[in-house]
Scaffold this active site. Structure first.
Site, PDB file in Angstrom:
ATOM      1  N   HIS A 101      81.227  76.505  63.060  1.00 18.78           N
ATOM      2  CA  HIS A 101      80.089  76.175  62.194  1.00 18.78           C
ATOM      3  C   HIS A 101      80.354  76.891  60.867  1.00 18.78           C
ATOM      4  O   HIS A 101      80.947  77.979  60.863  1.00 18.78           O
ATOM      5  CB  HIS A 101      78.767  76.743  62.711  1.00 18.78           C
ATOM      6  CG  HIS A 101      78.356  76.287  64.075  1.00 18.78           C
ATOM      7  ND1 HIS A 101      78.803  76.862  65.220  1.00 18.78           N
ATOM      8  CD2 HIS A 101      77.468  75.344  64.460  1.00 18.78           C
ATOM      9  CE1 HIS A 101      78.238  76.273  66.267  1.00 18.78           C
ATOM     10  NE2 HIS A 101      77.421  75.347  65.840  1.00 18.78           N
ATOM     11  N   ASP A 104      79.615  80.535  60.927  1.00 25.68           N
ATOM     12  CA  ASP A 104      80.448  81.394  61.787  1.00 25.68           C
ATOM     13  C   ASP A 104      81.539  82.054  60.956  1.00 25.68           C
ATOM     14  O   ASP A 104      82.059  83.107  61.320  1.00 25.68           O
ATOM     15  CB  ASP A 104      81.194  80.580  62.871  1.00 25.68           C
ATOM     16  CG  ASP A 104      80.277  79.784  63.761  1.00 25.68           C
ATOM     17  OD1 ASP A 104      79.108  80.167  63.901  1.00 25.68           O
ATOM     18  OD2 ASP A 104      80.754  78.767  64.321  1.00 25.68           O
ATOM     19  N   GLU A 232      76.551  65.416  69.775  1.00 26.77           N
ATOM     20  CA  GLU A 232      76.618  66.223  71.005  1.00 26.77           C
ATOM     21  C   GLU A 232      75.236  66.201  71.658  1.00 26.77           C
ATOM     22  O   GLU A 232      74.331  66.924  71.234  1.00 26.77           O
ATOM     23  CB  GLU A 232      77.035  67.652  70.641  1.00 26.77           C
ATOM     24  CG  GLU A 232      77.228  68.526  71.859  1.00 26.77           C
ATOM     25  CD  GLU A 232      77.679  69.937  71.495  1.00 26.77           C
ATOM     26  OE1 GLU A 232      78.494  70.100  70.563  1.00 26.77           O
ATOM     27  OE2 GLU A 232      77.201  70.889  72.135  1.00 26.77           O
ATOM     28  N   GLU A 268      78.901  67.965  76.464  1.00 22.08           N
ATOM     29  CA  GLU A 268      78.948  69.360  76.952  1.00 22.08           C
ATOM     30  C   GLU A 268      78.413  69.400  78.376  1.00 22.08           C
ATOM     31  O   GLU A 268      77.315  68.905  78.672  1.00 22.08           O
ATOM     32  CB  GLU A 268      78.117  70.256  76.038  1.00 22.08           C
ATOM     33  CG  GLU A 268      78.095  71.706  76.523  1.00 22.08           C
ATOM     34  CD  GLU A 268      77.635  72.689  75.464  1.00 22.08           C
ATOM     35  OE1 GLU A 268      77.929  72.474  74.260  1.00 22.08           O
ATOM     36  OE2 GLU A 268      76.988  73.673  75.834  1.00 22.08           O
ATOM     37  N   HIS A 271      74.917  70.750  78.896  1.00 20.83           N
ATOM     38  CA  HIS A 271      73.866  69.896  78.334  1.00 20.83           C
ATOM     39  C   HIS A 271      73.561  68.739  79.279  1.00 20.83           C
ATOM     40  O   HIS A 271      72.406  68.351  79.449  1.00 20.83           O
ATOM     41  CB  HIS A 271      74.289  69.332  76.972  1.00 20.83           C
ATOM     42  CG  HIS A 271      74.441  70.381  75.908  1.00 20.83           C
ATOM     43  ND1 HIS A 271      74.813  70.081  74.624  1.00 20.83           N
ATOM     44  CD2 HIS A 271      74.275  71.723  75.928  1.00 20.83           C
ATOM     45  CE1 HIS A 271      74.870  71.188  73.901  1.00 20.83           C
ATOM     46  NE2 HIS A 271      74.557  72.200  74.680  1.00 20.83           N
ATOM     47  N   ASP A 296      82.742  69.683  75.216  1.00 16.70           N
ATOM     48  CA  ASP A 296      82.460  71.117  75.150  1.00 16.70           C
ATOM     49  C   ASP A 296      82.513  71.626  76.578  1.00 16.70           C
ATOM     50  O   ASP A 296      81.643  71.319  77.413  1.00 16.70           O
ATOM     51  CB  ASP A 296      81.095  71.390  74.491  1.00 16.70           C
ATOM     52  CG  ASP A 296      81.250  71.576  72.978  1.00 16.70           C
ATOM     53  OD1 ASP A 296      82.318  71.225  72.439  1.00 16.70           O
ATOM     54  OD2 ASP A 296      80.310  72.090  72.329  1.00 16.70           O
ATOM     55  N   ASP A 307      70.571  76.969  78.896  1.00 15.43           N
ATOM     56  CA  ASP A 307      71.940  76.693  78.480  1.00 15.43           C
ATOM     57  C   ASP A 307      72.757  77.976  78.582  1.00 15.43           C
ATOM     58  O   ASP A 307      72.929  78.681  77.593  1.00 15.43           O
ATOM     59  CB  ASP A 307      71.861  76.189  77.024  1.00 15.43           C
ATOM     60  CG  ASP A 307      73.119  75.507  76.570  1.00 15.43           C
ATOM     61  OD1 ASP A 307      73.969  75.201  77.422  1.00 15.43           O
ATOM     62  OD2 ASP A 307      73.244  75.274  75.353  1.00 15.43           O
ATOM     63  N   ASP A 338      82.875  75.955  74.625  1.00 14.83           N
ATOM     64  CA  ASP A 338      81.569  76.379  74.110  1.00 14.83           C
ATOM     65  C   ASP A 338      80.947  77.249  75.208  1.00 14.83           C
ATOM     66  O   ASP A 338      79.971  76.882  75.849  1.00 14.83           O
ATOM     67  CB  ASP A 338      80.710  75.153  73.784  1.00 14.83           C
ATOM     68  CG  ASP A 338      79.488  75.522  72.960  1.00 14.83           C
ATOM     69  OD1 ASP A 338      79.274  76.731  72.753  1.00 14.83           O
ATOM     70  OD2 ASP A 338      78.755  74.618  72.525  1.00 14.83           O
TER      71      ASP A 338
HETATM   72  C1  XUL Z   1      74.411  74.455  71.428  1.00 17.16           C
HETATM   73  C2  XUL Z   1      75.772  73.929  71.262  1.00 17.16           C
HETATM   74  C3  XUL Z   1      76.374  74.082  69.913  1.00 17.16           C
HETATM   75  C4  XUL Z   1      77.218  72.949  69.474  1.00 17.16           C
HETATM   76  C5  XUL Z   1      77.702  73.040  68.057  1.00 17.16           C
HETATM   77  O1  XUL Z   1      73.883  74.268  72.686  1.00 17.16           O
HETATM   78  O2  XUL Z   1      76.362  73.434  72.195  1.00 17.16           O
HETATM   79  O3  XUL Z   1      77.065  75.276  69.878  1.00 17.16           O
HETATM   80  O4  XUL Z   1      78.345  72.822  70.291  1.00 17.16           O
HETATM   81  O5  XUL Z   1      76.675  73.184  67.146  1.00 17.16           O
HETATM   82 CO    CO Z   2      78.280  72.705  72.399  1.00 16.23          CO
END
Ligand code: XUL
Ligand code: CO
Length: 438
Positions: A101, A104, A232, A268, A271, A296, A307, A338
């Protein structure tokens, strides 16, 4: 050049019997699986935020890990130390990609012009570090959820000024992604959602998110970004309800607003499970819609409803993930960890153990998924399960040659249909076990 992880050697493959804590037991980059080396099947990626920034702070306590890397936090010296530490880390593990990001990379200033100048400086520094290595950027993104201005989201914000600020951040993050040769650009809709419908115009907010994405695509293409944009999906946290709830919802959104040619999905694991699906489910839904782009790689804890971003350890899940990826013909993106070490795992050694675990879990998943495909019994069973559509009335249905009335007439003559064949779930699960452990 200062060495940050002095006690830790370059990590090599030593095989399953190795008891060396700093060796891979399954990830053997040059081993060929289904015609391709493991390293090509598995473009492993370091997440800048978890690995180099997050130090264990949670809602109840402060940092447990020291991620200062010898510099004062909040300074450009620290930002550069993170780059140095990150490259040493990736080289030692043989990781070829990173994700970031904007915030970051550098401390955010009050004035975006100053933040952008810092981003220019750090990306020059990263580019220099990349020279002579095979380390590349997988994807970039803008953090549009951390700063208080984004309390109501970015594209979904009720404030047009916040929408503009988000646009400015996306523009810069796209510039950086292109500068660093990124393969993709991610939208995780951090706070694109709502807490209560009493104050929310859902239609307006969704249209505005799409507007922002179209602006991003137009700008990205104008500066030569040829990669995929990714959504995502995530159902909740931080918002009670997030618009990109799961793969199916995100695909519907992309099609509704004409974004489906430029976007794919970044799925992800944690998620998907928060949305009440398996990881494999969201991968399959993406794949059958031609939208499985990137992953992810992490796992949640089904006993906890949030999460947790744990490093992947569940070999069943990784196997079924790799099964989907192989059937998809790979990814346009990669496998971004991630994931974060648990708060009590606070040492530099733990950072390496975590990546070794994650990389070995996916390597094992790849090996086992390839064996499941080569074994062929699962595929054969599924194919036979739908055999009634290959001849007779089933074939006529698929060929579009019958009306509802034709089918009703057919049913009148047939009497009660035979029960569909057994689903044989337990038998199929025993095949999976035999391939995994046989
Ligand atoms: C948050 C998440 C983020 C994204 C990128 O749950 O997964 O870190 O991967 O913004
Ligand atoms: Co993510």
């Amino acid at each position: 050049m200062k060495e940050f992880f002095k006690k830790i050697p370059a990590i090599r493959y030593e095989g399953p019997a190795s008891q060396n804590p700093f060796a891979f037991r399954f990830y053997d980059p040059d081993r060929v699986i289904l015609g391709k080396p493991m390293s090509e099947h598995l473009p492993f990626t370091m997440a800048w935020w978890h690995n180099l920034c997050a130090a264990g702070t949670d809602m109840f306590g402060r940092d447990t890990a020291d991620k200062s890397f010898g510099a004062e936090k909040g300074t450009m010296e620290h930002a550069k130390a993170k780059v140095d530490a990150g490259f040493e880390f990736m080289k030692k593990l043989g990781i070829r990609y990173f994700c970031f990001h904007d915030v970051d990379l550098v401390p955010e200033a009050d004035d975006i012009k100053e933040t952008n100048a810092r981003l220019d400086e750090i990306s020059d520094y990263i580019l220099k570090k990349m020279k002579g290595t095979d380390i590349r950027c997988l994807w970039g993104t803008a953090n549009m959820f951390g700063n208080p201005r984004f309390m109501n989201g970015a594209g979904s914000s009720n404030s047009a000024d916040v929408f503009c600020f988000a646009a400015a951040q996306i523009k810069k993050a796209l510039d950086l992604t292109v500068k660093l040769g990124g393969r993709g650009y991610v939208f995780w809709g951090g706070r694109e959602g709502y807490e209560t419908l009493l104050n929310t115009d859902v239609k307006f907010e969704q249209e505005n998110i799409a507007r922002l994405m179209h602006l991003a695509v137009d700008y990205g293409r104008s500066i030569g970004f040829t990669g995929d944009f990714y959504i995502e999906p995530k159902p909740k946290e931080p918002m009670k309800h997030q618009y990109d709830f799961d793969a199916a919802t995100a695909i519907g959104f992309l099609r509704q607003y004409g974004l489906d040619r430029d976007f794919k999905l970044n799925i992800e694991a944690n998620h998907a499970t928060l949305a009440g699906h398996t990881f494999q489910h969201d991968l399959r839904i993406s794949a059958i819609n031609g939208m499985l782009g990137s992953i992810d790689a992490n796992q949640g804890d089904l006993l906890l409803g949030w999460d947790t971003d744990e490093f992947p350890f569940n070999v069943y899940e990784a196997t079924m993930c790799m099964y989907e990826v192989l059937k998809n013909g790979g990814l346009t993106g990669g496998f971004n960890f991630d994931s974060k070490t648990r708060r009590p795992s606070y040492t530099f050694e733990d950072m390496f153990h975590a990546y070794i675990l994650g990389m070995d879990t996916f390597a094992l998943g790849l090996i086992k998924a390839a064996q499941l495909i080569e074994d062929g019994r699962l595929d054969q069973f599924v194919s036979e399960r739908y055999a009634s559509y290959r001849t007779g009335i089933g074939k006529k249905i698929l060929d579009g040659k019958v009306t509802l009335a034709d089918l009703a007439a057919y049913a009148d003559k047939m009497g009660a249909p035979k029960l569909p064949g057994s689903g044989r779930q337990e038998y199929l699960e025993s095949i999976v076990n035999a391939v995994l452990f046989g």
